[in-house]
Scaffold this motif. Structure first.
Motif, PDB file in Angstrom:
ATOM      1  N   LYS A 211       0.842  -1.194   0.000  1.00 30.79           N
ATOM      2  CA  LYS A 211       0.000   0.000   0.000  1.00 30.79           C
ATOM      3  C   LYS A 211       0.875   1.241   0.000  1.00 30.79           C
ATOM      4  O   LYS A 211       1.872   1.303   0.729  1.00 30.79           O
ATOM      5  N   LEU A 212       0.513   2.219  -0.814  1.00 32.81           N
ATOM      6  CA  LEU A 212       1.198   3.501  -0.894  1.00 32.81           C
ATOM      7  C   LEU A 212       0.254   4.599  -0.429  1.00 32.81           C
ATOM      8  O   LEU A 212      -0.908   4.642  -0.848  1.00 32.81           O
ATOM      9  N   VAL A 213       0.759   5.496   0.429  1.00 35.97           N
ATOM     10  CA  VAL A 213       0.006   6.683   0.842  1.00 35.97           C
ATOM     11  C   VAL A 213       0.850   7.908   0.507  1.00 35.97           C
ATOM     12  O   VAL A 213       1.989   8.027   0.955  1.00 35.97           O
ATOM     13  N   ALA A 214       0.298   8.805  -0.315  1.00 36.47           N
ATOM     14  CA  ALA A 214       0.978  10.042  -0.693  1.00 36.47           C
ATOM     15  C   ALA A 214       0.284  11.215  -0.001  1.00 36.47           C
ATOM     16  O   ALA A 214      -0.936  11.381  -0.127  1.00 36.47           O
ATOM     17  N   LEU A 215       1.058  12.017   0.741  1.00 38.30           N
ATOM     18  CA  LEU A 215       0.513  13.109   1.551  1.00 38.30           C
ATOM     19  C   LEU A 215       0.723  14.450   0.857  1.00 38.30           C
ATOM     20  O   LEU A 215       1.813  14.720   0.329  1.00 38.30           O
ATOM     21  N   TYR A 216      -0.317  15.291   0.899  1.00 33.51           N
ATOM     22  CA  TYR A 216      -0.297  16.590   0.231  1.00 33.51           C
ATOM     23  C   TYR A 216      -0.852  17.665   1.159  1.00 33.51           C
ATOM     24  O   TYR A 216      -1.660  17.383   2.045  1.00 33.51           O
ATOM     25  N   GLU A 217      -0.432  18.911   0.918  1.00 32.18           N
ATOM     26  CA  GLU A 217      -0.936  20.022   1.720  1.00 32.18           C
ATOM     27  C   GLU A 217      -2.407  20.295   1.438  1.00 32.18           C
ATOM     28  O   GLU A 217      -3.156  20.683   2.343  1.00 32.18           O
ATOM     29  N   HIS A 218      -2.821  20.117   0.182  1.00 29.77           N
ATOM     30  CA  HIS A 218      -4.188  20.439  -0.210  1.00 29.77           C
ATOM     31  C   HIS A 218      -4.785  19.288  -1.017  1.00 29.77           C
ATOM     32  O   HIS A 218      -4.062  18.624  -1.769  1.00 29.77           O
ATOM     33  N   PRO A 219      -6.101  19.074  -0.913  1.00 28.13           N
ATOM     34  CA  PRO A 219      -6.760  18.030  -1.708  1.00 28.13           C
ATOM     35  C   PRO A 219      -7.100  18.548  -3.106  1.00 28.13           C
ATOM     36  O   PRO A 219      -8.256  18.764  -3.465  1.00 28.13           O
ATOM     37  N   PHE A 220      -6.091  18.733  -3.924  1.00 32.88           N
ATOM     38  CA  PHE A 220      -6.246  19.382  -5.228  1.00 32.88           C
ATOM     39  C   PHE A 220      -7.177  18.612  -6.148  1.00 32.88           C
ATOM     40  O   PHE A 220      -7.789  19.186  -7.063  1.00 32.88           O
ATOM     41  N   TRP A 221      -7.314  17.325  -5.959  1.00 32.35           N
ATOM     42  CA  TRP A 221      -8.210  16.535  -6.814  1.00 32.35           C
ATOM     43  C   TRP A 221      -9.664  16.951  -6.628  1.00 32.35           C
ATOM     44  O   TRP A 221     -10.442  16.882  -7.572  1.00 32.35           O
ATOM     45  N   ARG A 222      -9.999  17.406  -5.424  1.00 29.54           N
ATOM     46  CA  ARG A 222     -11.378  17.839  -5.192  1.00 29.54           C
ATOM     47  C   ARG A 222     -11.687  19.105  -5.987  1.00 29.54           C
ATOM     48  O   ARG A 222     -12.831  19.298  -6.421  1.00 29.54           O
ATOM     49  N   GLU A 223     -10.684  19.957  -6.159  1.00 29.14           N
ATOM     50  CA  GLU A 223     -10.878  21.173  -6.963  1.00 29.14           C
ATOM     51  C   GLU A 223     -11.147  20.835  -8.424  1.00 29.14           C
ATOM     52  O   GLU A 223     -11.685  21.661  -9.167  1.00 29.14           O
ATOM     53  N   GLN A 224     -10.781  19.631  -8.861  1.00 27.82           N
ATOM     54  CA  GLN A 224     -11.049  19.178 -10.222  1.00 27.82           C
ATOM     55  C   GLN A 224     -12.387  18.436 -10.317  1.00 27.82           C
ATOM     56  O   GLN A 224     -12.724  17.873 -11.361  1.00 27.82           O
ATOM     57  N   GLY A 225     -13.143  18.419  -9.198  1.00 25.74           N
ATOM     58  CA  GLY A 225     -14.404  17.693  -9.178  1.00 25.74           C
ATOM     59  C   GLY A 225     -14.218  16.195  -9.079  1.00 25.74           C
ATOM     60  O   GLY A 225     -15.114  15.427  -9.460  1.00 25.74           O
ATOM     61  N   GLU A 293       5.204  13.854   1.547  1.00 23.37           N
ATOM     62  CA  GLU A 293       5.810  12.626   2.071  1.00 23.37           C
ATOM     63  C   GLU A 293       5.044  11.441   1.501  1.00 23.37           C
ATOM     64  O   GLU A 293       3.852  11.549   1.178  1.00 23.37           O
ATOM     65  N   CYS A 294       5.714  10.319   1.389  1.00 23.52           N
ATOM     66  CA  CYS A 294       5.077   9.069   0.994  1.00 23.52           C
ATOM     67  C   CYS A 294       5.312   8.021   2.071  1.00 23.52           C
ATOM     68  O   CYS A 294       6.417   7.895   2.607  1.00 23.52           O
ATOM     69  N   LEU A 295       4.275   7.270   2.362  1.00 21.65           N
ATOM     70  CA  LEU A 295       4.363   6.124   3.259  1.00 21.65           C
ATOM     71  C   LEU A 295       4.101   4.869   2.428  1.00 21.65           C
ATOM     72  O   LEU A 295       3.186   4.858   1.604  1.00 21.65           O
ATOM     73  N   ILE A 296       4.868   3.835   2.653  1.00 17.97           N
ATOM     74  CA  ILE A 296       4.682   2.597   1.914  1.00 17.97           C
ATOM     75  C   ILE A 296       4.800   1.428   2.877  1.00 17.97           C
ATOM     76  O   ILE A 296       5.626   1.445   3.797  1.00 17.97           O
ATOM     77  N   LYS A 297       3.942   0.443   2.698  1.00 19.72           N
ATOM     78  CA  LYS A 297       4.007  -0.770   3.505  1.00 19.72           C
ATOM     79  C   LYS A 297       3.774  -1.967   2.596  1.00 19.72           C
ATOM     80  O   LYS A 297       2.736  -2.084   1.958  1.00 19.72           O
ATOM     81  N   ASP A 298       4.764  -2.856   2.566  1.00 13.89           N
ATOM     82  CA  ASP A 298       4.654  -4.099   1.805  1.00 13.89           C
ATOM     83  C   ASP A 298       4.524  -5.230   2.815  1.00 13.89           C
ATOM     84  O   ASP A 298       5.493  -5.614   3.471  1.00 13.89           O
ATOM     85  N   TRP A 299       3.328  -5.769   2.950  1.00 16.39           N
ATOM     86  CA  TRP A 299       3.074  -6.783   3.967  1.00 16.39           C
ATOM     87  C   TRP A 299       3.764  -8.102   3.649  1.00 16.39           C
ATOM     88  O   TRP A 299       3.998  -8.904   4.558  1.00 16.39           O
TER      89      TRP A 299
END
Length: 369
Positions: A211-225, A293-299
């Motif tokens: 699993k990959l988690v990418a962290l951002y300051e703003h939810p820019f995808w929501r601004e794109q609808g 930042e990115c968080l990654i976990k390979d179980w």
């Protein structure tokens, strides 16, 4: 001196049983091989920026469905844990190799009933641990052998960084993935061959996943609808969702890798993250290229979760349960818990609690409140 019960494994199933025994005043110990409780439930905070207390991100299971999971709903209410709805407002995306651009999907999300625990699923583990008396859980203790004692009870051999020890109890509960039970613990008398075969052939849920988690300051995808939800046959991430906390930031997108475990190991984490960000940029635009930042976990890399047999994920959701072989052996002294042992909800958080409920019914002389 024998304790009432030893529980091996401090994941959700084991801790659920431990909490009930604590409420009943039983004498028990939980042995956990990891240096943390939770098993496959793992919530991580950002390391590169300040964040609110609720800004923790699930690298294991994240969703609950209260309308369909009454046991989890009851437990979450008993522990007074707040839930919030999975973010689904906006269009989803779909892509495959034949498309020049991802396709927008308007309409109802399959996650309309999905809920997340504020602060991450790890809050559930923290609340369960807080319900146990001090000294009842031993971290870094690995069970290696279990013996039936003539005249009653069991002897549990375990080790930690300082050496080996033997602990005696009337009952022992194995709250572990079945393949770990089969490969890492020896039994005297040996387990029946039919049960050993069943344990060995039962896939460990999530063990082949990353699993990959990418962290951002703003939810820019929501601004794109966009909802942040995407499904891909191009990869390397096959499913992507909004993983932002209920309030405040940082905001996040997470995805499941569709790359096989052996190929992930060959690439390494840096290359996996880079390819994941390539895809997020392709789907959501250039802002996705530069997360905080990115968080990654390979179980598959965790020997306390996965075995070599778990390298390849099952083709669908397995038919979990104990195959009609029974939840206990040795006249009720050896009991099996864990989500993979649940027939109705195996693989889910609900299944871990389901297994705990069934074990507690067999410990009714200890679980009397």
């Amino acid at each position: 001196m024998q304790q009432d019960c030893v529980i091996i494994g401090a994941g959700l199933s084991g801790l659920y049983i431990a909490r009930a025994l604590a409420l009943a005043g039983a004498d028990f110990t939980v042995l956990e091989a990891r240096e943390r409780a939770g098993g496959r439930i793992l919530s991580r905070a950002p390391t590169r920026l300040a964040a609110t207390a609720d800004a923790r991100f699930d690298l294991g299971p994240a969703w609950v469905w209260p309308h369909f999971q009454p046991l989890m709903d009851e437990l979450i209410q008993a522990l007074d844990l707040p839930l919030f709805a999975q973010a689904i407002e906006g269009a989803g995306l779909y892509e495959d190799a034949s498309q020049a651009e991802p396709q927008r999907m308007e309409g109802q999300s399959p996650h309309g009933e999905s809920r997340r625990i504020a602060g991450g699923a790890g809050r559930l583990i923290e609340a369960l641990c807080a319900s146990l008396p001090a000294g009842r859980m031993l971290l870094g203790h690995t069970a290696t052998r279990i013996e039936a004692i003539a005249g009653g009870g069991v002897a549990i051999h375990h080790r930690d960084a300082t050496g080996t020890a033997i602990r005696q109890a009337r009952r022992v509960v194995l709250a572990l993935p079945p393949r770990l039970i089969a490969s890492e613990i020896t039994f005297e008398p040996p387990l029946p061959s039919s049960l050993q075969k069943h344990l060995t052939s039962t896939p460990t849920w999530m063990a082949a996943h990353a699993k990959l988690v990418a962290l951002y300051e703003h939810p820019f995808w929501r601004e794109q609808g966009l909802s942040g939800e995407a499904f891909s046959r191009r990869g390397p991430l096959t499913e992507i969702y909004d993983a932002s906390p209920h309030e405040g930031g940082p905001h996040a997108l997470f995805g499941f890798y569709g790359v096989p475990a052996a190929a992930r190991r060959a690439l390494g984490h840096e290359a996996l993250i880079a390819r994941g960000l390539d895809q997020l940029e392709r789907l959501f635009g250039p802002q996705a290229r530069t997360p905080i930042e990115c968080l990654i976990k390979d179980w598959s890399e965790s020997p306390l979760t996965a075995t070599p047999a778990d390298e390849v994920p099952p083709p669908g959701h397995p038919d979990y349960g104990l195959g009609g072989l029974g939840r206990s052996l040795w006249d009720g002294r050896l009991l099996f818990a864990g989500t993979e042992s649940a027939e109705r909800n195996g693989g889910y958080l609900e299944g871990a609690v389901e297994a705990g409920v069934e074990v507690l019914a067999l410990l009714d002389d200890l679980n009397t409140q």
